[in-house]
Scaffold this active site. Structure first.
Site, PDB file in Angstrom:
ATOM      1  N   ASN A 180       1.042  -1.164  -0.083  1.00 35.82           N
ATOM      2  CA  ASN A 180       0.002  -0.096  -0.100  1.00 35.82           C
ATOM      3  C   ASN A 180       0.893   1.273   0.016  1.00 35.82           C
ATOM      4  OD1 ASN A 180      -2.334   1.771   1.024  1.00 35.82           O
ATOM      5  ND2 ASN A 180      -0.788   2.206   2.535  1.00 35.82           N
ATOM      6  N   TYR A 189       5.657   8.774 -10.863  1.00 37.85           N
ATOM      7  CA  TYR A 189       4.414   8.197 -10.173  1.00 37.85           C
ATOM      8  C   TYR A 189       3.797   7.356 -11.279  1.00 37.85           C
ATOM      9  CZ  TYR A 189       0.145   7.582  -7.194  1.00 37.85           C
ATOM     10  OH  TYR A 189      -0.953   7.042  -6.555  1.00 37.85           O
ATOM     11  N   THR A 241      -6.963  11.599   1.354  1.00 34.93           N
ATOM     12  CA  THR A 241      -5.792  11.430   2.110  1.00 34.93           C
ATOM     13  C   THR A 241      -4.632  12.489   1.972  1.00 34.93           C
ATOM     14  OG1 THR A 241      -4.443  10.072   0.536  1.00 34.93           O
ATOM     15  CG2 THR A 241      -5.812   8.698   1.795  1.00 34.93           C
TER      16      THR A 241
HETATM   17  N1  NAP Z   1      -5.096   9.062  -2.203  1.00 35.50           N
HETATM   18  C1  NAP Z   1      -5.557   8.811  -3.518  1.00 35.50           C
HETATM   19  O1  NAP Z   1      -6.281   9.484  -4.141  1.00 35.50           O
HETATM   20  C2  NAP Z   1      -4.895   7.685  -4.397  1.00 35.50           C
HETATM   21  C3  NAP Z   1      -5.317   7.355  -5.613  1.00 35.50           C
HETATM   22  C4  NAP Z   1      -4.606   6.315  -6.250  1.00 35.50           C
HETATM   23  C5  NAP Z   1      -3.776   5.375  -5.788  1.00 35.50           C
HETATM   24  N2  NAP Z   1      -3.331   5.645  -4.475  1.00 35.50           N
HETATM   25  C6  NAP Z   1      -2.533   4.789  -3.648  1.00 35.50           C
HETATM   26  O2  NAP Z   1      -2.939   4.400  -2.487  1.00 35.50           O
HETATM   27  C7  NAP Z   1      -1.737   4.020  -1.548  1.00 35.50           C
HETATM   28  C8  NAP Z   1      -1.892   4.744  -0.191  1.00 35.50           C
HETATM   29  O3  NAP Z   1      -1.890   6.095  -0.628  1.00 35.50           O
HETATM   30  P1  NAP Z   1      -2.833   7.228   0.472  1.00 35.50           P
HETATM   31  O4  NAP Z   1      -3.474   8.059  -0.329  1.00 35.50           O
HETATM   32  O5  NAP Z   1      -3.140   6.544   1.567  1.00 35.50           O
HETATM   33  O6  NAP Z   1      -1.315   8.122   0.764  1.00 35.50           O
HETATM   34  P2  NAP Z   1      -0.677   8.645   1.938  1.00 35.50           P
HETATM   35  O7  NAP Z   1      -1.862   9.237   3.049  1.00 35.50           O
HETATM   36  O8  NAP Z   1       0.379   9.711   1.491  1.00 35.50           O
HETATM   37  O9  NAP Z   1       0.053   7.541   3.057  1.00 35.50           O
HETATM   38  C9  NAP Z   1       1.031   6.805   2.280  1.00 35.50           C
HETATM   39  C10 NAP Z   1       1.555   5.863   3.560  1.00 35.50           C
HETATM   40  O10 NAP Z   1       2.868   5.343   2.704  1.00 35.50           O
HETATM   41  C11 NAP Z   1       3.933   5.599   3.510  1.00 35.50           C
HETATM   42  N3  NAP Z   1       5.271   5.784   3.016  1.00 35.50           N
HETATM   43  C12 NAP Z   1       5.455   6.463   2.072  1.00 35.50           C
HETATM   44  N4  NAP Z   1       7.056   6.544   1.765  1.00 35.50           N
HETATM   45  C13 NAP Z   1       7.384   5.054   2.771  1.00 35.50           C
HETATM   46  C14 NAP Z   1       8.617   4.878   2.891  1.00 35.50           C
HETATM   47  N5  NAP Z   1       9.425   5.272   2.278  1.00 35.50           N
HETATM   48  N6  NAP Z   1       8.668   3.968   3.812  1.00 35.50           N
HETATM   49  C15 NAP Z   1       7.521   3.555   4.549  1.00 35.50           C
HETATM   50  N7  NAP Z   1       6.362   3.867   4.526  1.00 35.50           N
HETATM   51  C16 NAP Z   1       6.233   5.045   3.372  1.00 35.50           C
HETATM   52  C17 NAP Z   1       3.445   6.833   4.308  1.00 35.50           C
HETATM   53  O11 NAP Z   1       4.424   6.704   5.764  1.00 35.50           O
HETATM   54  P3  NAP Z   1       4.832   8.122   6.346  1.00 35.50           P
HETATM   55  O12 NAP Z   1       3.781   8.405   7.452  1.00 35.50           O
HETATM   56  O13 NAP Z   1       6.117   7.658   7.056  1.00 35.50           O
HETATM   57  O14 NAP Z   1       5.137   8.748   5.099  1.00 35.50           O
HETATM   58  C18 NAP Z   1       1.910   6.325   4.592  1.00 35.50           C
HETATM   59  O15 NAP Z   1       1.758   5.664   5.463  1.00 35.50           O
HETATM   60  C19 NAP Z   1      -0.489   4.528  -2.198  1.00 35.50           C
HETATM   61  O16 NAP Z   1       0.155   3.627  -3.176  1.00 35.50           O
HETATM   62  C20 NAP Z   1      -1.204   5.577  -3.446  1.00 35.50           C
HETATM   63  O17 NAP Z   1      -0.245   5.658  -4.742  1.00 35.50           O
HETATM   64  C21 NAP Z   1      -3.882   6.754  -3.664  1.00 35.50           C
END
Ligand code: NAP
Length: 243
Positions: free
Chosen positions: A80, A147, A184
């Site tokens: 994730n 990305y 998020t």
């Molecule tokens: N939000 C959207 O609209 C959306 C749409 C399509 C896909 N996605 C995908 O959904 C997934 C979750 O995204 P989200 O929206 O929940 O993003 P988010 O709120 O920014 O959370 C990202 C998570 O990834 C962790 N992370 C980032 N870099 C890291 C590293 N080097 N080592 C360990 N952990 C790390 C972050 O931890 P830290 O707190 O340590 O930074 C956080 O827990 C991602 O794969 C994203 O690409 C999201």
């Protein structure tokens, strides 16, 4: 017991997934995150920076020790964790951020898939891999070259693992799943970009203003329901909005 390994559980979708997984006493959770080792509801959190392959290998060694000798009905890996930065046309993108993006979004999930396949070979009857991908891996978005490329790579790696799985003694279900737009911190990063770095920024700001973003908990609920129903499989690439 079921084993769930989930990355990036400090916030956003990963946190919502972890909390929901922990609600079922039949589930053991191993969370990989950039936060100190600690017991968490449902299991344990192991600290790791996923951009560091050496640290990731050490974390995988620790997972292996934790599950050694155990037998699970099901083992599920959820890749994730993700980062969207750098958001800028390629020539303006910071090289270190670009390399980090690919390391977290593509290299780490591939390394984890490989280790997961090896370490759960005889530990679980049923094995599933869910890679959280993005529509951005399936169409170009101005300013998101790293990305988009990483998620496209994740889609293709998932397809390859799904293909390889067909000749396994025990098949593995693999899905690279685009989850739709979620409310998020990642969306906050996207909305704060300058229009010259991200041509679609106004559209994303409008989506937030219109309430078009889904809550992480709703998306986590859908993903875990589809997983429980065995619907996250096939040739590897899926979209939550079509399921
Ligand atoms: N939000 C959207 O609209 C959306 C749409 C399509 C896909 N996605 C995908 O959904 C997934 C979750 O995204 P989200 O929206 O929940 O993003 P988010 O709120 O920014 O959370 C990202 C998570 O990834 C962790 N992370 C980032 N870099 C890291 C590293 N080097 N080592 C360990 N952990 C790390 C972050 O931890 P830290 O707190 O340590 O930074 C956080 O827990 C991602 O794969 C994203 O690409 C999201």
């Amino acid at each position: 017991m079921n084993l769930y390994i989930v990355t990036g559980t400090t916030r956003g979708l990963g946190e919502a997934l972890a909390l929901r997984i922990a609600r079922d006493a039949d589930n053991e959770l191993i969370a990989l995150a950039r936060a100190p080792d600690a017991p968490v509801p449902g299991g344990a959190r192991l600290e790791v920076d996923l951009a560091d392959p050496v640290a990731l290998a050490a974390a995988c060694d620790r997972i292996e020790q934790r599950i050694r000798g155990k037998r699970y009905a099901k083992a599920v890996l959820v890749n994730n964790a993700g980062v969207v930065a750098p958001v800028a046309p390629l020539e303006a993108a910071d090289p270190a951020e670009l390399a980090r993006n690919l390391a977290v979004n593509l290299v780490a999930p591939m390394l984890l898939m490989g280790r997961f396949l090896r370490m759960t070979e005889s530990a679980a009857m049923l094995r599933r891999i869910i890679n959280i991908s993005s529509g951005a891996g399936r169409r170009p978005i101005f300013g998101w070259s790293a990305y988009c490329a990483a998620k496209a790579g994740l889609d293709m790696a998932s397809r390859v693992v799904a293909l390889e799985s067909q000749s396994r003694r025990r098949p593995v279900e693999v899905a690279s799943l685009a989850p739709g737009v979620i409310d998020t911190a990642m969306q906050g990063v996207v909305r704060s970009a300058a229009p010259e770095d991200f041509a679609d920024v106004e559209r994303f700001r409008k989506m937030k203003a219109d309430g078009a973003l889904r809550s992480p908990d709703d998306v986590a609920a859908d993903i875990l329901r589809l997983e429980a129903e065995g619907r996250l499989k096939g040739e590897g690439v899926l979209d939550l909005r079509e399921l």
